[in-house]
Design an enzyme around this catalytic site. Structure first.
Site, PDB file in Angstrom:
ATOM      1  CG  ASP A 193     103.905  20.590  30.247  1.00  0.00           C
ATOM      2  OD1 ASP A 193     102.795  20.028  30.151  1.00  0.00           O
ATOM      3  OD2 ASP A 193     104.870  20.331  29.509  1.00  0.00           O
ATOM      4  CG  ASP A 319      96.000  20.595  33.204  1.00  0.00           C
ATOM      5  OD1 ASP A 319      96.052  20.079  32.078  1.00  0.00           O
ATOM      6  OD2 ASP A 319      96.993  21.074  33.788  1.00  0.00           O
ATOM      7  CG  HIS A 347      98.499  22.186  30.873  1.00  0.00           C
ATOM      8  ND1 HIS A 347      98.872  21.431  31.964  1.00  0.00           N
ATOM      9  CD2 HIS A 347      99.601  22.234  30.067  1.00  0.00           C
ATOM     10  CE1 HIS A 347     100.120  21.036  31.829  1.00  0.00           C
ATOM     11  NE2 HIS A 347     100.598  21.513  30.698  1.00  0.00           N
TER      12      HIS A 347
END
Length: 370
Positions: A193, A319, A347
């Site tokens: 991320d 995701d 994710h």
């Protein structure tokens, strides 16, 4: 930055064989002992998170080591529980039974032959070192060294997120760790991320200390781009991320936001839509606000430093936070050496597909030097 073609390897939800072959590992049922140990690992992490949350709520003055993850000391060569067992009578979930390391790793892995066997795991926005608990366990059982970083104001790092004013301040636990590495020592950086932006910043500063960089569902920027520049490309009227964002204004409503929180009622749909319920529970008591200033900051990346580090990208096709189309856009704009795809992953593959993620990290560690 110069662009080049990437090779692509697709992985099934169970880890595939090395080198991108189509052979699949048989998904074996874990023994009762394996399931018990997995439950104990999770309960340790959950207990620690709840205790820390209670300290915060009670105004406790808690000091933690900010540069390493929680560890359970080995006893007679085996890791033992150090937190109290839960008294819950809820049946154990079998949806994420861990496979044993010998079922995941090729038997010819010789750690001493690798350029480095030291992984440094860098969490994403709002997460902490706690999110890697399955990955840490699997890698360490395979003989790898693992360091999971808590960035400033994240995890058990007791700094106020609203007071973070720059990317360098946010990433300081990572850059401080790299700065202290011995001469000639290298690590494999893994960023998830927003952690992709953070490892990019570190690669520019310490290229000689990074053997490889792995971007896991991560922001992979080009020079003079900010994380906000990337994420704004996916903004649409019904965007789940925009619905989940709650801006905090510690300096007053007339000033720029200081942090972003995520609506806990939307966490599962946004970040954990394929993850076990127990891990969603862990995240709901552990996630902290995301500092806003670092998200706005543009990176300055050079071919000489950042461009000299070998990059790998792991895609997560299910995701909802950084959709696959946006991941593809980043990859096409700045192609890494190889691209892997974790089929069925949301994710947070360290929760939804920990075995397959582990297998990929091991494969990447074995890619020989050029």
């Amino acid at each position: 930055m110069k662009t080049k073609a990437s090779s692509r390897i697709s992985h099934d939800s169970a880890a595939t064989g090395g080198g991108g072959s189509s052979n699949r590992w048989t998904r074996n049922r874990s023994t009762k002992k394996d399931k018990f140990e997995d439950s104990v690992i999770h309960e340790r992490a959950l207990a620690a998170a709840i205790l820390f949350q209670q300290h915060l709520q009670n105004g406790g003055d808690v000091q933690f080591d900010r540069s390493t993850s929680l560890r359970c000391p080995p006893v007679n060569g085996r890791k033992q529980p150090v937190f109290p067992r839960s008294s819950s009578s809820r049946p154990r979930s079998l949806t994420d039974a861990l496979l044993q390391p010998h079922q995941l790793l090729n038997q010819d892995v010789k750690l001493d032959d690798l350029e480095t066997n030291h992984f440094v795991l860098v969490h994403g926005g709002g997460f902490g070192a706690w999110c890697w608990y399955k990955t840490i366990s699997l890698l360490e059982e395979g003989g790898y060294r693992v360091t999971a970083i808590d960035l400033t104001g994240s995890g058990i790092h007791s700094f106020d997120t609203n007071s973070i004013t720059s990317l360098s301040q946010y990433v300081e636990p990572l850059t401080g760790f790299l700065k202290k590495l011995a001469d000639g020592e290298k690590v494999i950086l893994v960023g998830h991320d927003f952690g992709g932006t953070c490892i990019s910043y570190a690669m520019e500063l310490f290229p000689h200390k990074v053997s490889k960089a792995v971007f896991v569902a991560a922001t992979m920027l080009t020079s003079e781009q900010s994380t906000l520049d990337i994420l704004s490309q996916k903004a649409v009227t019904d965007d789940l991320m925009r619905q989940a964002q709650i801006f905090r204004y510690a300096n007053g409503n007339t000033r720029a936001p200081t942090a972003i929180e995520l609506d806990k009622s939307l966490l599962r749909d946004l970040l954990f839509n394929q993850s076990p319920a127990k891990d969603v529970s862990l995240a709901s008591v552990s996630m902290r606000p995301i500092p806003f200033a670092p998200v706005l900051e543009k990176l300055s990346l050079s071919d000489k430093n950042y461009g000299s580090v070998r990059r790998f990208y792991i895609e997560t096709p299910e995701d909802n936070a950084i959709p696959i189309a946006l991941q593809e856009t980043m990859i096409n704009k700045s192609p890494p050496e190889q691209v892997f795809r974790l089929k069925g992953s949301d994710h947070s593959p360290f929760f939804s597909k920990p075995q397959a993620l582990h297998k990929l990290l091991v494969e990447i560690s074995k890619v020989p030097s050029t």
